[in-house]
Write a protein that holds these residues in place. Sequence first.
Motif, PDB file in Angstrom:
ATOM      1  N   THR A 159     -29.557  18.709 -55.173  1.00  0.00           N
ATOM      2  CA  THR A 159     -29.814  19.125 -56.553  1.00  0.00           C
ATOM      3  C   THR A 159     -28.633  19.906 -57.113  1.00  0.00           C
ATOM      4  N   MET A 160     -27.814  20.464 -56.237  1.00  0.00           N
ATOM      5  CA  MET A 160     -26.592  21.136 -56.679  1.00  0.00           C
ATOM      6  C   MET A 160     -25.508  20.117 -56.994  1.00  0.00           C
ATOM      7  N   SER A 161     -25.311  19.151 -56.099  1.00  0.00           N
ATOM      8  CA  SER A 161     -24.248  18.168 -56.315  1.00  0.00           C
ATOM      9  C   SER A 161     -24.562  17.267 -57.506  1.00  0.00           C
ATOM     10  N   SER A 162     -25.842  16.944 -57.740  1.00  0.00           N
ATOM     11  CA  SER A 162     -26.183  16.111 -58.893  1.00  0.00           C
ATOM     12  C   SER A 162     -25.908  16.849 -60.195  1.00  0.00           C
ATOM     13  N   LEU A 163     -26.174  18.153 -60.223  1.00  0.00           N
ATOM     14  CA  LEU A 163     -25.844  18.957 -61.404  1.00  0.00           C
ATOM     15  C   LEU A 163     -24.350  18.893 -61.695  1.00  0.00           C
ATOM     16  N   LEU A 164     -23.537  19.000 -60.656  1.00  0.00           N
ATOM     17  CA  LEU A 164     -22.090  18.993 -60.835  1.00  0.00           C
ATOM     18  C   LEU A 164     -21.589  17.625 -61.283  1.00  0.00           C
ATOM     19  N   LEU A 165     -22.202  16.561 -60.770  1.00  0.00           N
ATOM     20  CA  LEU A 165     -21.839  15.225 -61.253  1.00  0.00           C
ATOM     21  C   LEU A 165     -22.187  15.079 -62.733  1.00  0.00           C
ATOM     22  N   GLY A 166     -23.317  15.653 -63.138  1.00  0.00           N
ATOM     23  CA  GLY A 166     -23.673  15.638 -64.548  1.00  0.00           C
ATOM     24  C   GLY A 166     -22.673  16.399 -65.390  1.00  0.00           C
ATOM     25  N   VAL A 213     -31.859  21.747 -72.997  1.00  0.00           N
ATOM     26  CA  VAL A 213     -33.213  22.305 -73.120  1.00  0.00           C
ATOM     27  C   VAL A 213     -34.250  21.327 -72.588  1.00  0.00           C
ATOM     28  N   ILE A 214     -34.154  20.069 -72.987  1.00  0.00           N
ATOM     29  CA  ILE A 214     -35.137  19.062 -72.568  1.00  0.00           C
ATOM     30  C   ILE A 214     -35.095  18.853 -71.059  1.00  0.00           C
ATOM     31  N   SER A 215     -33.901  18.779 -70.493  1.00  0.00           N
ATOM     32  CA  SER A 215     -33.781  18.552 -69.046  1.00  0.00           C
ATOM     33  C   SER A 215     -34.285  19.752 -68.248  1.00  0.00           C
ATOM     34  N   GLY A 216     -34.145  20.954 -68.792  1.00  0.00           N
ATOM     35  CA  GLY A 216     -34.689  22.127 -68.117  1.00  0.00           C
ATOM     36  C   GLY A 216     -36.205  22.057 -68.019  1.00  0.00           C
ATOM     37  N   VAL A 217     -36.845  21.633 -69.095  1.00  0.00           N
ATOM     38  CA  VAL A 217     -38.308  21.477 -69.100  1.00  0.00           C
ATOM     39  C   VAL A 217     -38.730  20.410 -68.087  1.00  0.00           C
ATOM     40  N   LEU A 218     -38.032  19.280 -68.074  1.00  0.00           N
ATOM     41  CA  LEU A 218     -38.371  18.200 -67.149  1.00  0.00           C
ATOM     42  C   LEU A 218     -38.132  18.618 -65.699  1.00  0.00           C
ATOM     43  N   SER A 219     -37.108  19.430 -65.450  1.00  0.00           N
ATOM     44  CA  SER A 219     -36.868  19.929 -64.090  1.00  0.00           C
ATOM     45  C   SER A 219     -38.041  20.780 -63.623  1.00  0.00           C
ATOM     46  N   ALA A 220     -38.561  21.615 -64.512  1.00  0.00           N
ATOM     47  CA  ALA A 220     -39.697  22.470 -64.157  1.00  0.00           C
ATOM     48  C   ALA A 220     -40.932  21.652 -63.829  1.00  0.00           C
ATOM     49  N   LEU A 221     -41.033  20.468 -64.412  1.00  0.00           N
ATOM     50  CA  LEU A 221     -42.211  19.625 -64.204  1.00  0.00           C
ATOM     51  C   LEU A 221     -42.034  18.617 -63.074  1.00  0.00           C
ATOM     52  N   SER A 222     -40.881  18.626 -62.393  1.00  0.00           N
ATOM     53  CA  SER A 222     -40.612  17.650 -61.332  1.00  0.00           C
ATOM     54  C   SER A 222     -41.546  17.863 -60.145  1.00  0.00           C
ATOM     55  N   SER A 223     -42.016  16.736 -59.568  1.00  0.00           N
ATOM     56  CA  SER A 223     -42.963  16.814 -58.457  1.00  0.00           C
ATOM     57  C   SER A 223     -42.380  16.371 -57.128  1.00  0.00           C
ATOM     58  N   ASP A 224     -41.174  15.847 -57.127  1.00  0.00           N
ATOM     59  CA  ASP A 224     -40.532  15.450 -55.868  1.00  0.00           C
ATOM     60  C   ASP A 224     -39.029  15.629 -55.996  1.00  0.00           C
ATOM     61  N   ALA A 284     -36.948  13.181 -58.385  1.00  0.00           N
ATOM     62  CA  ALA A 284     -37.067  13.507 -59.804  1.00  0.00           C
ATOM     63  C   ALA A 284     -36.252  14.740 -60.155  1.00  0.00           C
ATOM     64  N   LEU A 285     -36.269  15.747 -59.287  1.00  0.00           N
ATOM     65  CA  LEU A 285     -35.520  16.963 -59.561  1.00  0.00           C
ATOM     66  C   LEU A 285     -34.017  16.709 -59.537  1.00  0.00           C
ATOM     67  N   VAL A 286     -33.567  15.889 -58.599  1.00  0.00           N
ATOM     68  CA  VAL A 286     -32.144  15.535 -58.539  1.00  0.00           C
ATOM     69  C   VAL A 286     -31.719  14.848 -59.832  1.00  0.00           C
ATOM     70  N   ALA A 287     -32.548  13.926 -60.328  1.00  0.00           N
ATOM     71  CA  ALA A 287     -32.218  13.214 -61.566  1.00  0.00           C
ATOM     72  C   ALA A 287     -32.208  14.163 -62.761  1.00  0.00           C
ATOM     73  N   CYS A 288     -33.197  15.053 -62.833  1.00  0.00           N
ATOM     74  CA  CYS A 288     -33.251  15.996 -63.953  1.00  0.00           C
ATOM     75  C   CYS A 288     -32.096  16.980 -63.919  1.00  0.00           C
ATOM     76  N   ARG A 289     -31.702  17.372 -62.729  1.00  0.00           N
ATOM     77  CA  ARG A 289     -30.563  18.282 -62.609  1.00  0.00           C
ATOM     78  C   ARG A 289     -29.271  17.594 -63.050  1.00  0.00           C
ATOM     79  N   PHE A 290     -29.157  16.305 -62.804  1.00  0.00           N
ATOM     80  CA  PHE A 290     -27.999  15.555 -63.289  1.00  0.00           C
ATOM     81  C   PHE A 290     -27.927  15.609 -64.812  1.00  0.00           C
TER      82      PHE A 290
END
Length: 394
Positions: free
Chosen positions: A49-56, A85-96, A99-105
Motif C-alpha cells: 500500500t506504500m509502494s502503490s501510493l508512490l507509483l500513483g 478526497v474521493i480516493s481517501g473516502v474509498l480507502s477508508a471503505l476498503s475491505s481487502d 482494494a486498498l492497494v488500488a485506492c492508495r494508487f
Amino acid sequence: MSDRAKFTILIPFLGALTALGPLSNDLYVPSLPLVASGLGVTGASVQLTMSSLLLGFALGCLIYGPLSDRHGRKLVLSLGLGIYVISGVLSALSSDLSALVACRFVQGVGASSGMVLARAIILDRWTGEQASRALSWVVMITFLTPVIAPLIGGYVASLGYWPTVFWLQAGAGAACLLALTKLPRVHRRRPMTPTRPLAAYATILTDRQTLGYLACVGFAFVGLIAFVSNSAFVFTEYFELQPYQYGYCFSFVMAGGSAGAYTNSRLISRHGISKMIGLGTVILASGGTAALLVSATNAGLVATLLSLLLYVYGIGFVFANSMARTMSRFRDMSGAASALFGVNQFLIGSFVAAALSFVTTPTPMPLASTMAFAGIGAAAVWWGWLRRAASASQ
C-alpha cells in the motif's frame, strides 16, 4: 500586493498542498501493523500500500505538470485535490488488501498535484536563490507534517480502527480544496499542441545538469522512503515500542528535514546554491554511514535515532536547491520540470518500498544499509560529477 506580502500569504498554502504527500504516508505509517492485522495479511504484504501510493505519485506528476502549463495551475490543482478526497473516502471503505492497494494508487495520483503545482507556482513568481529560499520554506512546512502527523497517527492507531486515518486525509484534502477557491490566478495559460509535453520532457532530460540534480534528489529520496516504509516494523518489532512511542520517534527524525530546510533558507543568500548542495550531500553520506555503523554494532535506539536524524537533516539542503536550480533553467516549462522531479522521487521510492516489502526480519540493518548506499550515492554524484558541471555553467 508587495512581494513580501505575497510570500507571507502564498507560501503557507503551498506548504499545505505539498504536505498532502507526506500526510498520505505519515499519518498512515503507525497503522501499518494494525492494517495488516485487520485485513489478515502479513506486515510485508501491507507495505504494497506504500509502494502503490508512490507509483500513483509518479503517474500523477507526469500528468499534472504539462496540463498546468497549458490550462493553468488552479484548474488542474482543483482536479487533483478532488481525486485525493474521493480516493481517501474509498480507502477508508476498503475491505481487502487489493482494494486498498488500488485506492492508495489513486490517492497518490491526487496528492501529487499539490506537490508538483506548488513548486511550479513558486517558479512562476521567483527565480534562482529567491526560488530556493521559497522552496526551502515549503520544504520546511512539508517536513513539519511528518513531525506532527505520526503523533496523531500513533494515537489513532491506538484506537484500533485503521480507516480513521483515511477519513482524516480526505478531510485535509477537502480543506485545501476549499482554500484554493481564495487563491488568485498565478499562471497564464499558454497554447500547447498535444506533442508539446513530450517535447518539454525531452528538452529537460537531455540537459546534463538536470540529470545530475535528478540523481542527487533521487538518491536522497531512496533513503527517506526506506525510513518511511520500513521504520514502523523496525521500531515496533525490533525495539518493541508501542505505536504512539514510534510516532514520537518518527516525528523526531523527520524534524531534521524542517531543520535542514530552515538552515538552508538562512544561509542560501550568503553561500549560494552550489555550496549548500555540497554540504547537504556530505550530511547525507555521514548520516547514512553512521546509521550503518550503529546498526552493525547494535548501539541501541538513541544512536539509531540520531543517525537517522542527521540523514534527514541533509535532505533539507539537497531538495530545495536542486529543484530551484533546475526549474530556473526551464522557467517556460516549470510544470514539466517539477513533474520530472516528482516522478524521479516517487518512482524510485516505489521500487524501494516494494523491495523492502520482502524483508521479513525487522532488524535495522536493511534500513541502515539502504540509507548508507543512498547518502554515499548522492555525495558521489555531486562531488564526482555535478559540481564541476554546475561551476562551469555559472
